[in-house]
Design an enzyme around this catalytic site. Structure first.
Site, PDB file in Angstrom:
ATOM      1  N   HIS A  24       0.804  -1.223   0.000  1.00 45.40           N
ATOM      2  CA  HIS A  24       0.000   0.000   0.000  1.00 45.40           C
ATOM      3  C   HIS A  24       0.841   1.279   0.000  1.00 45.40           C
ATOM      4  O   HIS A  24       0.700   2.159   0.823  1.00 45.40           O
ATOM      5  CB  HIS A  24      -1.151   0.009   1.011  1.00 45.40           C
ATOM      6  CG  HIS A  24      -0.818  -0.278   2.461  1.00 45.40           C
ATOM      7  ND1 HIS A  24       0.142   0.381   3.157  1.00 45.40           N
ATOM      8  CD2 HIS A  24      -1.385  -1.132   3.338  1.00 45.40           C
ATOM      9  CE1 HIS A  24       0.161  -0.053   4.398  1.00 45.40           C
ATOM     10  NE2 HIS A  24      -0.747  -0.976   4.534  1.00 45.40           N
ATOM     11  N   HIS A  78      -5.485 -10.352  13.003  1.00 43.69           N
ATOM     12  CA  HIS A  78      -5.549  -9.027  12.368  1.00 43.69           C
ATOM     13  C   HIS A  78      -6.413  -9.128  11.120  1.00 43.69           C
ATOM     14  O   HIS A  78      -6.233 -10.039  10.301  1.00 43.69           O
ATOM     15  CB  HIS A  78      -4.128  -8.597  12.019  1.00 43.69           C
ATOM     16  CG  HIS A  78      -3.976  -7.237  11.422  1.00 43.69           C
ATOM     17  ND1 HIS A  78      -4.936  -6.253  11.497  1.00 43.69           N
ATOM     18  CD2 HIS A  78      -2.937  -6.679  10.733  1.00 43.69           C
ATOM     19  CE1 HIS A  78      -4.496  -5.166  10.881  1.00 43.69           C
ATOM     20  NE2 HIS A  78      -3.295  -5.398  10.406  1.00 43.69           N
ATOM     21  N   GLU A  80      -6.538  -7.038   8.529  1.00 46.64           N
ATOM     22  CA  GLU A  80      -6.008  -6.550   7.251  1.00 46.64           C
ATOM     23  C   GLU A  80      -5.777  -7.727   6.297  1.00 46.64           C
ATOM     24  O   GLU A  80      -5.366  -8.818   6.700  1.00 46.64           O
ATOM     25  CB  GLU A  80      -4.719  -5.747   7.452  1.00 46.64           C
ATOM     26  CG  GLU A  80      -4.359  -4.977   6.188  1.00 46.64           C
ATOM     27  CD  GLU A  80      -3.329  -3.865   6.401  1.00 46.64           C
ATOM     28  OE1 GLU A  80      -2.694  -3.799   7.471  1.00 46.64           O
ATOM     29  OE2 GLU A  80      -3.167  -3.043   5.467  1.00 46.64           O
ATOM     30  N   ASP A  82      -3.705  -8.754   4.102  1.00 46.93           N
ATOM     31  CA  ASP A  82      -2.489  -9.550   3.912  1.00 46.93           C
ATOM     32  C   ASP A  82      -2.479 -10.753   4.857  1.00 46.93           C
ATOM     33  O   ASP A  82      -1.732 -11.708   4.639  1.00 46.93           O
ATOM     34  CB  ASP A  82      -1.221  -8.701   4.065  1.00 46.93           C
ATOM     35  CG  ASP A  82      -1.212  -7.831   5.302  1.00 46.93           C
ATOM     36  OD1 ASP A  82      -2.302  -7.443   5.778  1.00 46.93           O
ATOM     37  OD2 ASP A  82      -0.112  -7.528   5.804  1.00 46.93           O
ATOM     38  N   HIS A 145      -1.567  -3.072  14.063  1.00 50.36           N
ATOM     39  CA  HIS A 145      -1.541  -1.787  13.382  1.00 50.36           C
ATOM     40  C   HIS A 145      -2.948  -1.241  13.092  1.00 50.36           C
ATOM     41  O   HIS A 145      -3.085  -0.104  12.632  1.00 50.36           O
ATOM     42  CB  HIS A 145      -0.688  -1.997  12.125  1.00 50.36           C
ATOM     43  CG  HIS A 145      -1.068  -1.487  10.822  1.00 50.36           C
ATOM     44  ND1 HIS A 145      -1.367  -2.233   9.723  1.00 50.36           N
ATOM     45  CD2 HIS A 145      -1.155  -0.198  10.434  1.00 50.36           C
ATOM     46  CE1 HIS A 145      -1.601  -1.472   8.700  1.00 50.36           C
ATOM     47  NE2 HIS A 145      -1.483  -0.240   9.077  1.00 50.36           N
ATOM     48  N   ASP A 164       1.670  -8.198  13.013  1.00 48.78           N
ATOM     49  CA  ASP A 164       2.461  -7.128  12.403  1.00 48.78           C
ATOM     50  C   ASP A 164       3.647  -6.700  13.278  1.00 48.78           C
ATOM     51  O   ASP A 164       4.692  -6.281  12.752  1.00 48.78           O
ATOM     52  CB  ASP A 164       1.586  -5.891  12.139  1.00 48.78           C
ATOM     53  CG  ASP A 164       0.800  -5.989  10.830  1.00 48.78           C
ATOM     54  OD1 ASP A 164       1.094  -6.879  10.008  1.00 48.78           O
ATOM     55  OD2 ASP A 164      -0.119  -5.165  10.639  1.00 48.78           O
ATOM     56  N   TYR A 192       9.814  -0.929   8.399  1.00 57.72           N
ATOM     57  CA  TYR A 192       8.457  -1.418   8.676  1.00 57.72           C
ATOM     58  C   TYR A 192       7.828  -0.595   9.801  1.00 57.72           C
ATOM     59  O   TYR A 192       6.688  -0.129   9.708  1.00 57.72           O
ATOM     60  CB  TYR A 192       8.518  -2.899   9.071  1.00 57.72           C
ATOM     61  CG  TYR A 192       7.170  -3.539   9.184  1.00 57.72           C
ATOM     62  CD1 TYR A 192       6.590  -4.169   8.086  1.00 57.72           C
ATOM     63  CD2 TYR A 192       6.438  -3.477  10.365  1.00 57.72           C
ATOM     64  CE1 TYR A 192       5.333  -4.732   8.178  1.00 57.72           C
ATOM     65  CE2 TYR A 192       5.187  -4.032  10.456  1.00 57.72           C
ATOM     66  CZ  TYR A 192       4.644  -4.662   9.372  1.00 57.72           C
ATOM     67  OH  TYR A 192       3.394  -5.205   9.457  1.00 57.72           O
ATOM     68  N   HIS A 223       5.191 -11.200   9.246  1.00 61.70           N
ATOM     69  CA  HIS A 223       6.008 -10.768   8.111  1.00 61.70           C
ATOM     70  C   HIS A 223       7.478 -11.011   8.451  1.00 61.70           C
ATOM     71  O   HIS A 223       7.947 -10.620   9.524  1.00 61.70           O
ATOM     72  CB  HIS A 223       5.843  -9.270   7.846  1.00 61.70           C
ATOM     73  CG  HIS A 223       4.452  -8.864   7.432  1.00 61.70           C
ATOM     74  ND1 HIS A 223       3.876  -9.245   6.245  1.00 61.70           N
ATOM     75  CD2 HIS A 223       3.537  -8.086   8.053  1.00 61.70           C
ATOM     76  CE1 HIS A 223       2.664  -8.719   6.146  1.00 61.70           C
ATOM     77  NE2 HIS A 223       2.425  -8.020   7.241  1.00 61.70           N
TER      78      HIS A 223
HETATM   79 FE1  FEO Z   1      -1.570  -4.498   9.148  1.00 63.38          FE
HETATM   80 FE2  FEO Z   1       0.458  -7.039   7.861  1.00 63.38          FE
HETATM   81  O1  FEO Z   1      -1.090  -5.973   8.102  1.00 63.38           O
END
Ligand code: FEO
Length: 388
Positions: A24, A78, A80, A82, A145, A164, A192, A223
């Site tokens: 993003h 989470h 989001e 991803d 996040h 995250d 990050y 991640h």
């Molecule tokens: Fe806030 Fe890896 O997503």
């Protein structure tokens, strides 16, 4: 790539996105991973999923270990996408699975993404889920996040599934911190933090003691690589990132049309060098805003320049100021500069942008018509060198 068994019955089943170069809007020069973890016990749990295009790869990895139909719990740390994008594909196979998510934000968020046809188990701080030999404890980490974030702790194995937090966009066939170049990984962890978590330093400061209160031998983020040999290093790095006290360094950011604003930028650079302040120069024509923000994170001074074009600043500079305001860096000293032919609005507009970031303005906007003289540039360097 084979699945990795972290502990007996606990596997990494996520995917590597080798060639993604934008997350993003944040450049991911070293690619990314979307980590997911499978726990095989009396009950079977999948912790997080992956981006939707990788759903079948995730299911293939799970199938190497167990039939996805046998998954009892899908822990969604989470919302989001991803991490949640493959929920529909997983739930299409794991038809009796229950989705465990934070209450209320995760529950509401997942329903708004994927509907309310699944069975959800909203959990709150301190809730514990027993899988048999393993238990999972849920710790809300709101705004790290998104509002829904939580982390999942397995005390029997001392693993923190941190989502995250402590992540890095870093693709590798290796899974652990001690198997890769630590300088690369720490640089990606800082980038990050700067681009994903910087606005939430206050929440991070509250969360770190909670995490330090857990007995952890492995941090398994969603991640990048897992932390087993450098847990103290990454936790200390997060304390440093989230501490509002800046490091003694400066960042000069500019764009230029005919090199006059660039000359001013170089004079500002020279001033900081004369002052003995480590300084970096970024040209928005060639440097990406997400790389610049990594240095802004701990900078004491942020100085921004643009020439005037059509009574405005250059769009590249406006874009940078917009991005920086959203990430809300704290405790910065700043000033604006820029050349002009007529009109001359840009330096004032940049100054307005720096004020909107709540920075302390330490010099009135510096402007020059057409081309700065050597005497003007020397004076500018000296003014910078004399800053507090
Ligand atoms: Fe806030 Fe890896 O997503």
């Amino acid at each position: 790539m084979n699945t990795t068994e972290l502990r007996p019955g606990i596997y990494a089943v996520g995917v590597v996105d080798w060639n993604v170069r934008s997350f993003h809007g944040y450049t991911t020069d070293r690619g990314a991973t979307y980590n997911a973890y499978l726990i095989i016990d009396e009950k079977i749990a999948l912790i997080d999923t992956v981006k939707e295009p990788f759903a079948q790869e995730l299911l293939e990895r799970i199938r190497e270990i167990v039939d996805p139909e046998k998954i009892d719990y899908l822990i969604s740390n989470h919302v989001e996408m991803d991490h949640s994008g493959a929920i529909p594909a997983v739930m299409a196979k794991a038809t009796h699975a229950v989705i465990v998510t934070s209450a209320p934000s995760g529950y509401n968020g997942l329903k708004l993404h994927y509907g309310d046809s699944y069975e959800y188990m909203p959990v709150k701080a301190g809730d514990i889920l027993s899988l048999g030999r393993h238990t999972l404890q849920f710790v809300p980490t709101p705004m790290l996040h998104w509002p829904d974030n939580m982390v999942t702790y397995c005390p029997e194995e001392k693993i923190l599934f941190s989502n995250d937090a402590f992540g890095q966009h870093y693709s590798s066939s290796r899974r652990y911190d001690d198997e890769v170049d630590m300088a690369e990984v720490m640089a990606e962890a800082e980038k990050y933090y700067a681009n994903i978590l910087m606005p939430y330093g206050m929440q991070m400061k509250k969360t770190i003691p909670v995490i330090e209160g857990l007995d952890i031998s492995l941090i398994a983020p969603s991640h990048g690589v897992m932390w087993r040999s450098h847990i103290g290093d990454i936790v200390n790095a997060y304390k440093h990132f989230s501490d509002d006290t800046p490091d003694h360094k400066a960042v000069v950011v500019f764009d230029s049309m005919w090199h006059s604003t660039e000359k001013m930028a170089r004079a500002v650079l020279e001033g900081f060098a004369m002052k003995g302040v480590p300084v970096k120069l970024y040209d928005l024509k060639v440097d990406h805003i997400s790389d610049i923000m990594t240095d802004v994170l701990k900078a004491e001074y942020v100085v921004v320049g643009s020439p005037t074009i059509n009574n405005q600043m250059l769009p590249t500079v406006a874009s940078f100021l917009c991005y920086m305001k959203g990430l809300a860096p704290k405790n910065k000293k700043a000033f604006a500069f820029g050349s002009y032919g007529w009109g001359g609005q840009s330096a004032g507009l940049v100054n307005d942008g720096l004020e909107a970031c709540k920075f302390q303005i330490v010099m009135e906007p510096v402007k020059v018509q057409y081309i700065p003289s050597e005497a003007f540039l020397k004076e500018l360097s000296e003014k910078v060198a004399a800053l507090d």
